[in-house]
Design a protein around this motif. Structure first.
Motif: not given
Length: 989
Positions: A693-719
C-alpha cells in the motif's frame, strides 16, 4: 470356498498379515463358518476384540460383507473392558466374590493423598496438583506390577545398593511406605484396584474355559497378549473345541537368525513373547483362511519388516535384497508402490498437508481416508484445518474438556477466585457466552474505566475506579458476588477439595444458570465436579491458587468423545489404527519423541531395579508403537508425513522412517515423493501478488481541520501528521490492554506527579525533605499499578532522585523565584485571516525577580536536541515561550521568557540534570528570538494545512519519530515502509 478356521484340531493360532484389511478378512472367513445361510447361527458365536472401537469396526466390516440383506451379528465384546453383565461373562459367578473396582478418578485422589502423606520420605512437600502428578506415576507402577502379576511388597529391601544416589534410597523408602499402606486403604474402602480386578477376572475366565471349554464358536482377534492374564485367556480360547486366536501382523518371512534377535523394541517383540510363553513357533501359526494372496501387499509387508529388521541382523541386509532383485522378486521397488513420503517444513505445514490429502481422497466417491498420529495436538490441528471444507472427522482422541465452553468457564472462575482483581479473567467471564448478568449494558463502561490499562491490586481498587460510574460499579459488584461462592471455602486459607468443588459448582450456576450443565461438555464437567465433591476429600487440602491450577489439569485430562459428521474420514491414534484399514492411510508425526515417543521415565525405579523386580522395561512401549506403525504402513496406499521442525526447533526423523530410507538407498532407490504437496500448502492461504500500500495521506475538508492546538500536538504534526488526523480530527483513541504492562511512561508520569506535589508543598512553606519526595514518587508508582518486584527495584533510584530533587529545588528557589506547576496558557493566533488558538500546559514555570519566566519540562528519557528544536521538530518549549511573551499565562502578564530547559531525571549517575533547549555548541539562542521563530513556524505550518490539497501524511519525518505511535497499525506503517525501502533498495524501518 474359504476353509473354516475351526476345521483343524486345536490349538488354533492364526495371523492376518499386516498388509491385509484385518476385519474384512476376519469377517470373510467367519461368516460362512458361523452359519452360512443361517444368519441367526452367528448369534451364538463370541468374538473378543482389544477395544470397543475395534468391536464397532468389526461390526461395520461384517455388515458390509453381508450386502443389502439383513444380518445377525455375533456377540462382539471388548477384551480390554470386561463387564460381567455381558456374555461370555454370564453368569456373573466369575465376579461374585470380587469387590467393586475403584473408579479411576477416585483412585487418583486416593493415591494423591497417599503420596502427600509420605512425601516427607522424599524430602518434599506436595500440593494437590503435584500430588496428583506423583499419584499418576505411582499408579502406573502399581498397574504395571498388577498386569505383569509381579509382587512388589517385601521385595524392595536391598534393591538399592549403598553406592547409589540418595534419590534412589528416598524413592525406595517412599515406595515401601506407599505400597504397604495401599492395600489397607483399599480394604478400608471395600474396593479393589481396577487392574487387579481385571487380572482376576481374566484368570478366572481362563480357568473356567480350561475346565469347561465353550462349545460355541469363540474367537479372540487382534490382541497381542501383552499381559500374562490376557495371554492365558487367549490360550484357553485357542484350545477350545470351536475356538481360535487371530494375531495381527505376525512376520513369518523374517529369517530365523533375525527372529532370534527380536527384542522388546522390535515390532514383533510382543508377539514373540506371546508365542514363547506357550512354546509355539511361527510355523504353528497359520495364515487366516480369509486372507487372500496379495503379491503387492506381500512386497510392502516384506519391505517394512526388512526396514525394521533387528540391528544385529542387518549384516546381510543389502546383499539379500539385491539377490531378490536379481531373481525378479525385488520387494523394494514393488513394496514402494503406493507409498509416499513427505517432509513438511514445520508442524503447521504438516497439518495442512494432511488436511489437503484427506480432501483429495474425498473427491473420489466412497473412498475412505484415515489420519494416524499419536500426537493429539497435531490431530486436533488437522481436524480444525478440515473444518474449512465442512469435513468433520471422527477423532478418536476426542477433544479436551478444558477447550470446551464450560471447561473454559470453570477455568476462568477459579482464576477469578484466586485473584478477584485479575482484569483478564474478569473480562473473559463478563464476555463468556454462558454468562448471565443483569447489568450487561454497563459492560463497555466497566471495561474501559476499570479493566483496561495497568491492573488494580485489589477488588477495592477496582471499585474505586468506578466511583463516578454507578451502573458499571453495580455490574462489577454483581460479578464479584457470583465469584464469592467459589472463594468462600477458602475463608481460612485451605479447603478440602470436595468443598472447593462444591463452591465452584455453586458459582458456575450463579453465573450461567442451569444451562452450564447442558450439552456434552456440560455433562462432562458436571460428572467431574460430582466425583470431586464425592471423592475429593481424599486429596490434600488446597489453597485457592492450588485449586486454580488443579481444575485446568483435571479438565484437560477429560475427553469429549464424539463422532464427526463425515463417515469416510477418521483421525486415529496409533493403537486405534492397529486393526483399521482405510483406502488411504496418512501417517504423520513421524519424528523421534513423537512416534516413537521417548521411553517414559520412572521416578521411583531405575532400569536395573525394574529388571530385578521382573517389571517390563520402558522400551516395551516402543516395540508396541512400532507394531502399530507396521500395521498402518503396510496398507496399499500410505503417505508418511514428518516435520523438519517442531515447535520452532529442529526435529529428528523417526527411526523407522530413517531406516526405510536407508534401506531404499542401499539398493539405489529413493523413497517416492509428491513435490506438488509442498506447492499445495503454499497456495492454500497464499495472498495474491504483493502490492504494498502507499503511504496514507488523508485530506479532510478544511472546515474539519483543527483550529485549537496544544504545543505538543504541533510537535506531533511536524513529525507524524497522520497521527493528528486520526487522533485530533477523527477522535480515535487506542484502548489500553487489560493488565497492560507498566512501562516507562508510568515512570515519567510518576516523576511529573512527584515534582508537582513536592513543589506545591514547598510553595506552602514546607522544608525540602528528600524523604517527602521519595514518598510522593513511590506512591505515584503504586497508584499507577507498578508491581511489588518493580517497586523494590525502583526504591534505590527513588532515593537518589529524591536527594537530587531536594537540592534542585533549593538551588532553583535560592533567588526567590515563584514556582508554578502544571499551568495552562493560551494565545490567539491569526493565520490567513482564520482564528487559531495556541495552548500550552507547562510542567513548571519559574517567575524570577528580574521579570523573566523560566520554562522547564521534565523528561525521564532523552530530551530533544537543540538541532531538533531549532528545526521546528520539537517546538514545545519555544512555543510555550511565545505564549509567555504574549502574556498567555494567568498572573504572568508582561513577562519575558527566560531559560527554556529540559530537566532530565534518571535516578542514576547523575540522578538528574538541566539542559537548555536552545543551547548548541555553547551558544544559547535568546528565548524571545526562539519563541518568535517558533511562532512564525507555527503560522506557516497552519497556513500549509489550510490548503485542502495538503495531506496528513503518515510519518512525514520518520527520522524524528522516536517510538512507535498509537496509530502505526492503522496507517499500516510496516507494510508501506517495507515497500518503499524495497523500491529504494534499502531495508525496512
Amino acid at each position: 470356498m474359504t476353509q473354516s478356521p475351526f476345521a483343524e484340531a486345536g490349538p488354533r493360532w492364526f495371523t492376518i498379515p499386516a498388509h491385509r484389511p484385518f476385519f474384512e478378512d476376519l469377517a470373510r472367513a467367519l461368516r460362512p463358518a458361523l452359519g452360512g445361510e443361517s444368519p441367526e447361527a452367528a448369534a451364538q458365536a463370541v468374538i473378543l476384540t482389544p477395544t470397543r472401537r475395534a468391536g464397532r469396526d468389526l461390526a461395520e466390516a461384517w455388515l458390509r460383507g453381508e450386502g443389502p440383506r439383513a444380518a445377525v451379528l455375533p456377540q462382539i465384546r471388548p477384551l480390554g473392558d470386561l463387564e460381567e453383565g455381558e456374555p461370555p461373562f454370564e453368569p456373573s459367578d466369575l465376579a461374585l466374590d470380587l469387590p467393586a473396582a475403584l473408579s479411576p478418578l477416585r483412585r487418583r485422589f486416593e493415591l494423591a493423598r497417599l503420596c502427600a502423606e509420605h512425601a516427607h520420605l522424599l524430602k518434599r512437600e506436595l500440593d494437590a496438583a503435584a500430588a496428583l502428578d506423583m499419584a499418576e506415576a505411582l499408579g502406573g507402577l502399581i498397574d504395571s506390577a498388577l498386569l505383569e502379576e509381579v509382587e512388589l511388597q517385601g521385595r524392595l529391601e536391598g534393591l538399592v545398593a549403598a553406592d547409589l544416589a540418595e534419590h534412589w534410597r528416598r524413592a525406595r523408602a517412599f515406595l515401601e511406605a506407599a505400597l504397604n499402606a495401599w492395600p489397607g486403604r483399599l480394604k478400608a474402602l471395600g474396593l479393589i484396584d481396577p487392574a487387579a480386578r481385571r487380572v482376576l477376572l481374566l484368570n478366572r475366565l481362563a480357568e473356567s474355559w480350561e475346565a469347561r471349554p465353550p462349545q460355541t464358536p469363540l474367537v479372540i482377534a487382534g490382541s497381542t497378549g501383552t499381559a500374562p492374564a490376557t495371554a492365558r485367556v487367549m490360550r484357553a480360547a485357542a484350545e477350545a473345541p470351536m475356538g481360535c486366536v487371530v494375531l495381527p501382523g505376525l512376520d513369518q518371512s523374517l529369517s530365523d537368525p533375525a527372529w532370534a534377535e527380536v527384542d522388546v523394541q522390535h515390532p514383533q517383540g510382543a508377539l514373540k513373547r506371546l508365542l514363547a510363553r506357550f512354546g509355539l513357533t511361527r510355523g504353528q501359526v497359520k495364515v487366516w483362511p480369509g486372507s487372500r494372496p496379495d503379491p503387492a501387499g506381500e512386497a510392502r509387508d516384506r519391505l517394512i519388516n526388512e526396514a525394521l529388521r533387528p540391528a544385529r541382523a542387518t549384516a546381510d541386509w543389502v546383499t539379500e535384497l539385491k539377490e531378490f532383485a536379481r531373481t525378479g522378486r525385488d520387494p523394494v521397488a514393488r513394496g514402494l508402490q503406493g507409498l509416499t513420503v513427505h517432509a513438511a517444513p514445520d508442524d503447521e505445514k504438516a497439518a495442512e498437508t494432511c488436511a489437503l490429502l484427506v480432501r483429495e481422497a474425498l473427491k473420489t466417491p466412497e473412498r475412505t481416508c484415515a489420519v494416524v498420529t499419536p500426537d493429539q495436538a497435531l490431530a486436533r490441528r488437522i481436524a480444525l484445518k478440515l473444518e474449512r471444507w465442512g469435513v468433520g472427522p471422527d477423532v478418536s482422541a476426542g477433544r479436551p474438556l478444558s477447550l470446551s465452553a464450560t471447561g473454559t468457564l470453570a477455568r476462568l472462575m477459579v482464576e477469578a477466585a484466586a485473584d478477584p482483581a485479575d482484569p483478564v479473567a474478569l473480562l473473559a467471564l463478563l464476555k463468556h457466552p454462558l454468562a448471565r448478568l443483569d447489568g450487561a449494558e454497563a459492560l463497555d463502561l466497566l471495561e474501559e474505566k476499570a479493566l483496561r490499562g495497568p491492573r488494580a491490586r485489589t477488588p477495592d481498587d477496582l471499585a474505586r475506579r468506578l466511583t463516578a460510574y454507578p451502573t458499571a460499579r453495580d455490574l462489577l459488584d454483581e460479578l464479584q458476588a457470583k465469584i464469592a461462592a467459589s472463594r468462600a471455602p477458602f475463608a481460612n486459607g485451605l479447603a478440602a477439595a470436595d468443598e472447593a468443588a462444591r463452591g465452584l459448582a455453586q458459582a458456575l450456576e450463579a453465573l450461567a444458570g442451569l444451562e452450564v450443565w447442558g450439552g456434552a461438555d456440560g455433562e462432562a464437567l458436571a460428572t467431574l465436579l460430582a466425583e470431586l465433591m464425592d471423592q475429593g476429600a481424599a486429596l490434600p487440602p488446597v489453597s485457592v491458587r492450588d485449586f486454580a491450577r488443579l481444575i485446568p489439569r483435571l479438565t484437560g485430562q477429560e475427553s469429549l468423545r464424539h463422532g464427526g459428521n463425515h463417515p469416510r474420514v477418521r483421525i486415529l491414534g496409533a493403537v486405534e489404527a492397529r486393526l483399521y484399514r482405510a483406502d488411504r492411510m496418512i501417517l504423520c508425526g513421524l519424528e523421534e519423541g513423537v512416534w516413537p515417543a521417548h521411553p517414559p521415565i520412572d521416578p521411583f525405579l531405575s532400569r536395573p531395579m525394574r529388571e530385578r523386580l521382573g517389571l517390563p522395561s520402558p522400551e516395551r512401549r516402543v516395540g508396541l508403537t512400532a507394531h502399530d506403525f507396521v500395521q498402518a504402513a503396510c496398507a496399499p496406499e500410505v503417505i508418511l508425513v514428518h516435520s523438519e521442525r517442531r515447535g520452532g526447533q529442529p526435529a529428528q526423523l523417526s527411526r523407522w522412517l530413517w531406516r526405510l530410507r536407508m534401506l531404499a538407498r542401499g539398493v539405489g532407490v529413493e523413497l517416492p515423493v509428491r513435490p506438488e504437496l509442498a506447492a499445495w500448502t503454499e497456495v492454500l492461504d497464499a495472498p495474491g501478488p504483493w502490492t504494498p500500500c502507499s503511504r496514507p495521506a488523508p485530506r479532510p475538508p478544511v472546515e474539519h481541520r483543527p483550529r485549537d492546538w496544544f504545543v505538543t500536538q504541533v510537535e506531533t504534526l511536524t513529525r507524524d501528521p497522520y497521527a493528528v488526523w486520526a487522533g485530533k480530527i477523527l477522535g480515535l483513541r487506542q484502548k489500553p490492554r487489560p493488565d497492560e504492562a507498566v512501562d516507562a511512561r508510568l515512570r515519567g508520569t510518576a516523576v511529573h506527579k512527584a515534582f508537582e506535589d513536592f513543589a506545591e508543598s514547598l510553595n506552602r512553606g514546607e522544608a525540602p525533605d528528600p524523604a517527602a519526595f521519595e514518598t510522593l514518587y513511590m506512591q505515584a508508582l503504586r497508584d499507577g499499578g507498578l508491581g511489588a518486584a518493580a517497586l523494590a527495584r525502583e526504591q534505590a533510584l527513588a532515593a537518589e532522585t529524591a536527594r537530587w530533587a531536594a537540592g534542585f529545588e533549593m538551588e532553583r528557589r535560592a533567588e526567590g523565584a515563584r514556582v508554578l506547576v502544571e499551568r495552562k496558557g493560551t494565545m490567539p493566533v491569526s493565520v490567513s485571516g482564520e482564528a487559531f488558538t495556541l495552548s500550552a500546559k507547562a510542567d513548571r514555570l519559574e517567575a524570577a525577580q528580574d521579570g523573566r519566566v523560566h520554562v522547564l519540562d521534565f523528561k525521564t528519557g532523552s530530551p530533544p536536541s537543540a538541532k531538533q528544536v531549532a528545526a521546528g521538530f520539537a517546538p514545545q518549549l519555544t512555543l510555550t515561550a511565545a505564549i509567555v511573551e504574549a502574556g498567555g499565562f494567568e498572573g504572568l502578564a508582561h513577562r519575558t521568557a527566560g531559560d527554556l530547559a529540559y530537566v532530565r531525571v534518571t535516578g542514576r549517575n547523575p540522578p538528574g540534570e538541566v539542559k537548555l533547549a536552545t543551547e548548541s555548541r555553547g551558544v544559547v539562542t535568546p528565548s524571545d528570538e526562539a519563541g518568535a521563530a517558533a511562532l512564525d513556524g507555527f503560522i506557516k505550518l497552519m497556513s500549509v494545512y489550510l490548503n485542502p490539497e495538503t495531506a496528513y501524511v503518515s510519518r512525514l519525518a520518520p527520522e524524528h519519530v522516536r517510538d512507535g505511535g498509537d496509530y502505526d497499525h492503522l496507517a499500516r506503517v510496516r507494510e508501506w515502509s517495507a515497500g518503499e525501502a524495497e523500491a529504494e533498495g534499502g531495508g525496512a524501518e
